[in-house]
Scaffold this active site. Structure first.
Site, short mmCIF file in Angstrom:
data_model
loop_
_atom_site.label_atom_id
_atom_site.label_comp_id
_atom_site.label_asym_id
_atom_site.label_seq_id
_atom_site.Cartn_x
_atom_site.Cartn_y
_atom_site.Cartn_z
N GLU A 40 8.77 2.92 5.46
CA GLU A 40 8.25 3.47 4.22
C GLU A 40 8.57 4.96 4.17
O GLU A 40 8.31 5.68 5.13
CB GLU A 40 6.73 3.35 4.10
CG GLU A 40 6.17 1.99 3.79
CD GLU A 40 4.65 2.04 3.70
OE1 GLU A 40 4.09 3.00 3.12
OE2 GLU A 40 4.01 1.11 4.24
N LYS B 52 -4.12 0.57 -7.06
CA LYS B 52 -4.25 1.11 -5.72
C LYS B 52 -5.41 2.11 -5.68
O LYS B 52 -5.61 2.88 -6.62
CB LYS B 52 -2.95 1.79 -5.30
CG LYS B 52 -2.65 1.66 -3.83
CD LYS B 52 -1.22 2.06 -3.52
CE LYS B 52 -0.93 1.79 -2.06
NZ LYS B 52 0.42 2.27 -1.69
N GLU C 205 -1.23 8.22 -5.33
CA GLU C 205 -0.95 6.97 -4.62
C GLU C 205 -0.48 5.87 -5.57
O GLU C 205 0.19 4.93 -5.16
CB GLU C 205 -2.20 6.48 -3.88
CG GLU C 205 -2.67 7.39 -2.76
CD GLU C 205 -1.96 7.13 -1.45
OE1 GLU C 205 -0.99 6.33 -1.44
OE2 GLU C 205 -2.38 7.72 -0.44
N GLU D 112 1.79 1.26 -8.66
CA GLU D 112 0.74 0.26 -8.39
C GLU D 112 -0.57 0.77 -9.00
O GLU D 112 -1.28 1.56 -8.39
CB GLU D 112 0.61 0.01 -6.89
CG GLU D 112 1.86 -0.59 -6.27
CD GLU D 112 1.72 -0.83 -4.78
OE1 GLU D 112 1.17 -1.89 -4.40
OE2 GLU D 112 2.13 0.04 -4.00
#
Length: 341
Positions: free
Chosen positions: A262, A316, A322, A313
């Site tokens: 990642e 999240k 994030e 996302e």
């Protein structure tokens, strides 16, 4: 400089030894903590139209796996942290049954590149630490039973916090509190010729200490390099990877490959989180991987890197940024210009 300023909070790369596939050794993560994601057919089209042949999944959702069957896309399949105790149990061939029921009934074995057992266990889920290695051992034995242990490699993505020291990179050392768990893992990886997986986010290092970490260093474009002996570092990503390499060498594991499972940069929701910086960071990562330049400690050795993330996302938890790592919009259009081929 304090080493904590260089290592990201969250924690990715392997030597790519594939000659039959003429694509850059760069993949992308497919996080699914969202309620607005497009159907699988759209996702497959996005990957193929952008020459993305490597994908990291974080669980074994059957419909998701089945959507990639027969596409030729090579997968890194995640094992959720919470099922490690089950897999660590040897009762009733738990690991073998799990692989057959959750993985190989949904995707051909020749499309599975890695199985990532857990994710950042030592950093965010230490409760599962006692179960990690037993689960890996059982899964490896199951792969051996299936005749797949040579083609499918097992590892576990680590956070950069496994290091106690990281600056300069040549001083990289394991956290002594984690050493008794990390060293047996390294022994397994060396024995099975598997990579160490690392999640690396220079963005986190930058926002946590802008006094000591410059934006250009975090974005891998520093003009005046940071010196470590005869080595020059213009990229915090390189420094993070090499610090881990040095730490492994100190433990007697020279030559163990590293996969960056990642890394990425957010487009919104935080300091320096914007489209321009995300394009710069991910573009520099792609260029480095595509050109096979390696790192200052390991020049000329290709890095296998998985960019985070395919989409934003929106469900999240945590800081706002994030939720904004997506490289593509849910309509399939890139959030910014980024070329994978």
């Amino acid at each position: 400089m304090n080493i904590k300023h260089l290592m990201p909070i969250s924690v990715v790369t392997l030597l790519l030894n594939i000659t039959a596939v003429a694509v850059a050794p760069v993949g992308i993560c497919y996080g699914r903590i969202a309620n607005n994601l497009p159907p699988p057919t759209v996702i497959v089209n996005i990957l193929k139209s952008n020459s993305i042949s490597y994908l990291r999944l974080f669980n074994t959702d059957p419909a998701t796996l089945q959507s990639f069957a027969g596409t030729g896309i090579l997968l890194t399949i995640g094992v959720p942290n919470e099922i490690l105790p089950f897999l660590a149990s040897s009762a009733n061939n738990a690991a073998l049954n799990w692989l057959q029921s959750n993985v190989f009934t949904n995707i051909p074995a020749n499309q599975v590149r890695y199985i990532a057992v857990g994710n950042e266990i030592f950093h965010k889920d230490p409760f599962y630490t006692p179960h990690l290695l037993p689960a890996i051992f059982n899964l490896h034995q199951a792969l051996q039973t299936l005749g797949l242990s040579d083609s499918i490699k097992l590892s576990t993505p680590l956070a950069a916090t496994v290091l106690a020291n990281s600056f300069p990179p040549s001083s990289g050392t394991l956290d002594p509190h984690l050493r008794s768990d990390v060293v047996p893992l390294l022994q397994f990886l060396q024995k099975t010729q598997s990579p160490l997986m690392l999640n690396v986010y220079p963005y986190f290092s930058y926002i946590n200490d802008r006094t000591h970490v410059s934006l250009d260093y975090a974005l891998s474009r520093l003009e005046n390099p940071v010196l470590d002996g005869s080595l020059q570092y213009r990229s915090l990503l390189d420094a993070n990877i090499d610090a881990l390499v040095y730490a492994m060498e100190r433990e007697g594991f020279e030559g163990l490959p590293v996969v960056v499972t990642e890394t990425g940069w957010p487009t919104s929701g935080g300091e320096a989180a914007n489209v321009e910086n995300a394009a710069a960071y991910n573009g520099n990562v792609l260029t480095q991987a595509r050109n096979g330049v390696g790192t200052p400690r390991k020049p000329g050795i290709e890095l296998e890197v998985y960019l985070f993330d395919l989409f934003d996302e929106n469900e999240k938890v945590g800081e706002e940024f994030e939720r904004h790592f997506g490289i593509f919009g849910v309509n399939g259009v890139k959030a910014y210009d980024l070329r994978f081929n």
